[in-house]
Design a protein around this motif. Structure first.
Motif, PDB file in Angstrom:
ATOM      1  N   LEU A  19      -4.762  -5.994  -9.061  1.00  0.00           N
ATOM      2  CA  LEU A  19      -4.941  -4.639  -8.503  1.00  0.00           C
ATOM      3  C   LEU A  19      -5.233  -4.618  -7.001  1.00  0.00           C
ATOM      4  N   LEU A  20      -5.312  -5.805  -6.384  1.00  0.00           N
ATOM      5  CA  LEU A  20      -5.670  -5.811  -4.952  1.00  0.00           C
ATOM      6  C   LEU A  20      -4.708  -4.988  -4.115  1.00  0.00           C
ATOM      7  N   GLU A  21      -3.428  -5.188  -4.379  1.00  0.00           N
ATOM      8  CA  GLU A  21      -2.410  -4.518  -3.561  1.00  0.00           C
ATOM      9  C   GLU A  21      -2.588  -2.999  -3.611  1.00  0.00           C
ATOM     10  N   GLU A  22      -2.990  -2.523  -4.768  1.00  0.00           N
ATOM     11  CA  GLU A  22      -3.149  -1.075  -4.935  1.00  0.00           C
ATOM     12  C   GLU A  22      -4.497  -0.585  -4.383  1.00  0.00           C
ATOM     13  N   LEU A  23      -5.553  -1.359  -4.613  1.00  0.00           N
ATOM     14  CA  LEU A  23      -6.888  -0.834  -4.309  1.00  0.00           C
ATOM     15  C   LEU A  23      -7.371  -1.105  -2.879  1.00  0.00           C
ATOM     16  N   THR A  24      -6.980  -2.252  -2.301  1.00  0.00           N
ATOM     17  CA  THR A  24      -7.537  -2.541  -0.972  1.00  0.00           C
ATOM     18  C   THR A  24      -7.112  -1.525   0.101  1.00  0.00           C
ATOM     19  N   PRO A  25      -5.888  -0.987   0.061  1.00  0.00           N
ATOM     20  CA  PRO A  25      -5.580   0.030   1.081  1.00  0.00           C
ATOM     21  C   PRO A  25      -6.458   1.282   0.918  1.00  0.00           C
ATOM     22  N   VAL A  26      -6.830   1.606  -0.321  1.00  0.00           N
ATOM     23  CA  VAL A  26      -7.683   2.793  -0.537  1.00  0.00           C
ATOM     24  C   VAL A  26      -9.086   2.504   0.001  1.00  0.00           C
ATOM     25  N   ILE A  27      -9.657   1.401  -0.445  1.00  0.00           N
ATOM     26  CA  ILE A  27     -11.029   1.063  -0.030  1.00  0.00           C
ATOM     27  C   ILE A  27     -11.073   0.709   1.455  1.00  0.00           C
TER      28      ILE A  27
END
Ligand SMILES: NC(=O)c1ccc[n+]([C@@H]2O[C@H](COP(=O)([O-])OP(=O)(O)OC[C@H]3O[C@@H](n4cnc5c(N)ncnc54)[C@H](O)[C@@H]3O)[C@@H](O)[C@H]2O)c1
Ligand SMILES: O=P(O)(O)OC[C@@H](O)[C@@H](O)[C@H](O)[C@H](O)CO
Length: 539
Positions: free
Chosen positions: A468-476
């Motif tokens: 899920l890093l690819e999806e979550l790190t841009p949000v966080i």
């Protein structure tokens, strides 16, 4: 000392240096196993070498079995090419005991290694031969939690699975497609019974494996891509069983200090390998001494006498309780708390973390105060004694080279079982209130803080792999250290905290989201705020 059949021919050379070598005639075991395979294991990673392979090795040593294990690898073929075949499938298990003594065992039970690659005719037809052997009793799995998933991080069916759904069992490309196709071969040949035993840290692992295989079977049946009877075969538990299990043995990645010790002793095959798919492997494996394996005793074609090597066979309900005890309360949630906060605070060793007052206090609170009161006693293992051993003996073992970075791998896949179950128990409990939970929300906030990729000193930090890093790190990543607009922060994390696929519950509906956001605001205040927040929360 070279790890090969030839290198082992001079047994005394090994024994003089304190290395235990197989007491059995490996060539005879190899021949017998190839003729009548009994046990196929899929997932050639570290835990397999340290635990299941060692159980079989012990039974071979004691003359209680005469067949070894064949291992298949369907995700990372480099493991087979670089860490198995050059060493005649032998491996060295280094057991690092809490009293400082070390056992070194050359494990000879794995007699063949195969790439589960349907485009490789030779390898896949060998797997078909094994899968169709009437003698085959069990196929076991250690393929990580995400290995059972047919969908990607966005919940979409993965392209290789889609392809297999369409094309049927002829030349499958997805992991579960390959497995189901091999099972179909068994059905077509004889429909002999078999047990497929997941040994991963996933909730109700047997049910998960069953559900995934059944999904494939259903699609293929519906599309007319397999015989009608295949669905009945897989659905009949007297034919295909999916026993549940609980497995426990801390098995870190091959460690450089262990490597050095071995090198000095004259053991030549010490290279560590990081594959292009990020598997950390080596011809040796290092692990702790403690080990627990509890398996539901449903093996329709019989099974190896693993109880004689310490495995506990029991009913499904007891396995479930033992797994819930270990994975949701007494070990794995504590591990993940140490992983997240260890990475943020710059730790690189679990036993060093156990000298950190805040971190030990944190895991004690999560384990004894929040988890233990709602966990069901499996009776075969005492939860309190288990957690005592974890906190006082196993995690602080100074000889165990485990790292928070290893445990932080795939955290998004683990939060639901490691913490979500306890949250659900509080929600369902008549005498507990979810608002009593403080330290679990603190860990969940810590995970969001971790996803910022900045440690507590304010320096850039590399994250462990996670789907899920690819999806979550841009949000966080839109949150910065020093941001103090709580409403804005809450808006940013809202879509994450409401995801029950990550947390097992919608944290808003559970009434815990505000607490997580409040902690997050504290954790991002400034460099050093992670330590300050822990101190405040634990004081
Ligand atoms: N290492 C431990 O302390 C330990 C203890 C108990 C249980 N386990 C369970 O075993 C699993 C593997 O641990 P390990 O120490 O062998 O790890 P490892 O990194 O050494 O090996 C991982 C294995 O899983 C395979 N794999 C990875 N992603 C996959 C995917 N998407 N599909 C199919 N296969 C995939 C790899 O190819 C490899 O065979 C853990 O995830 C956990 O569920 C590990
Ligand atoms: O193996 P994982 O990635 O599911 O989890 C990391 C650790 O928590 C785990 O490997 C433990 O060491 C293990 O569960 C101990 O039995």
């Amino acid at each position: 000392m070279k790890l090969s059949n030839e290198g082992l021919s001079n047994k005394s050379q090994w024994e003089e240096k304190g290395y235990a070598v197989p007491a059995y005639e490996r060539a005879a075991v190899t021949e017998a196993t190839k003729a009548e395979p009994v046990w196929l294991h899929l997932g050639a990673g570290n835990i397999f070498r340290a635990f299941p392979a060692m159980l079989n090795h012990r039974l071979l040593n004691e003359g209680k079995m005469d067949k070894g294990i064949i291992v298949g690898e369907g995700f990372d073929y480099e493991i087979i090419e670089k860490a198995y075949r050059p060493f005649n499938e032998l491996s060295l298990l280094v057991t690092l005991k809490a009293d400082g003594s070390v056992d070194k065992t050359v494990v000879g039970s794995v007699i063949e290694s195969l790439k589960m690659d349907s485009s490789n005719e030779e390898e896949f037809s060998r797997l078909k031969d094994i899968f169709t052997a009437s003698s085959l009793q069990m196929v076991s799995f250690t393929i990580t939690e995400k290995g059972y998933s047919l969908v990607n991080a966005r919940g979409e069916v993965m392209p290789d699975v889609q392809e297999d759904f369409k094309n049927g069992p002829k030349q499958p490309v997805s992991y579960m497609g390959k497995l189901t196709a091999l099972l179909y071969e068994r059905y077509k040949k004889s429909a002999d019974p078999i047990a497929l035993v997941s040994m991963d840290n996933a909730s109700h692992n047997g049910a998960l494996l069953q559900q995934t295989v059944t999904e494939f079977v259903d699609v293929w049946s519906k599309e007319g891509l397999v015989d009608d009877g295949f669905r009945d075969y897989v659905g009949d538990s007297t034919k295909v069983a999916f026993p549940w299990s609980m497995i426990d043995k801390i098995t870190p990645r091959p460690d450089s200090d262990v490597q050095e010790i071995l090198k000095k002793e004259g053991f030549e095959d010490t290279e560590t390998i990081i594959t292009s798919r990020h598997t950390y492997t080596a011809p040796f494996v290092n692990a702790e001494e403690a080990e627990y394996l509890v398996i539901e005793d449903t093996f329709p074609n019989g099974r190896p006498p693993l109880e004689e090597a310490g495995v506990i066979f029991t009913d499904r309900e007891t396995v479930d309780k033992a797994e819930t005890m270990k994975v949701t309360t007494c070990l794995n949630p504590l591990h993940t708390a140490l992983a997240i906060y260890g990475c943020l605070l710059g730790h690189t060793s679990i036993h060093e973390e156990m000298k950190d007052d805040e971190l030990t206090a944190l895991i004690e609170k999560i384990g004894y105060q929040e988890g233990l009161p709602v966990v069901v006693d499996p009776k075969i293992l005492d939860p309190e004694a288990f957690i005592d051993e974890v906190i006082n003996v196993r995690f602080p073992n100074p000889f165990m080279p485990d790292t928070p970075q290893r445990i932080a791998t795939d955290t998004s896949q683990k939060l639901s079982i490691r913490y979500g179950k306890t949250i659900q128990s509080y929600l369902a409990s008549e005498d507990k209130d979810v608002s009593e939970l403080t330290f679990i929300p603190l860990v969940l906030a810590g995970w969001l803080r971790y996803l910022m990729q900045v440690d507590d000193k304010g320096e850039q930090m590399e994250l462990s792999p996670d789907p899920l890093l690819e999806e979550l790190t841009p949000v966080i990543g839109t949150i910065k250290l020093g941001d103090d607009n709580r409403d804005q922060i809450a808006d940013i994390v809202r879509p994450i905290l409401s995801r029950s696929d990550i947390f097992a519950v919608d944290l808003y509906e559970a009434g815990l989201a505000d607490k997580v956001v409040n902690y997050l605001v504290e954790l991002i205040e400034k460099p050093g705020a992670v330590r300050d927040t822990l101190k405040r929360a634990l004081s």
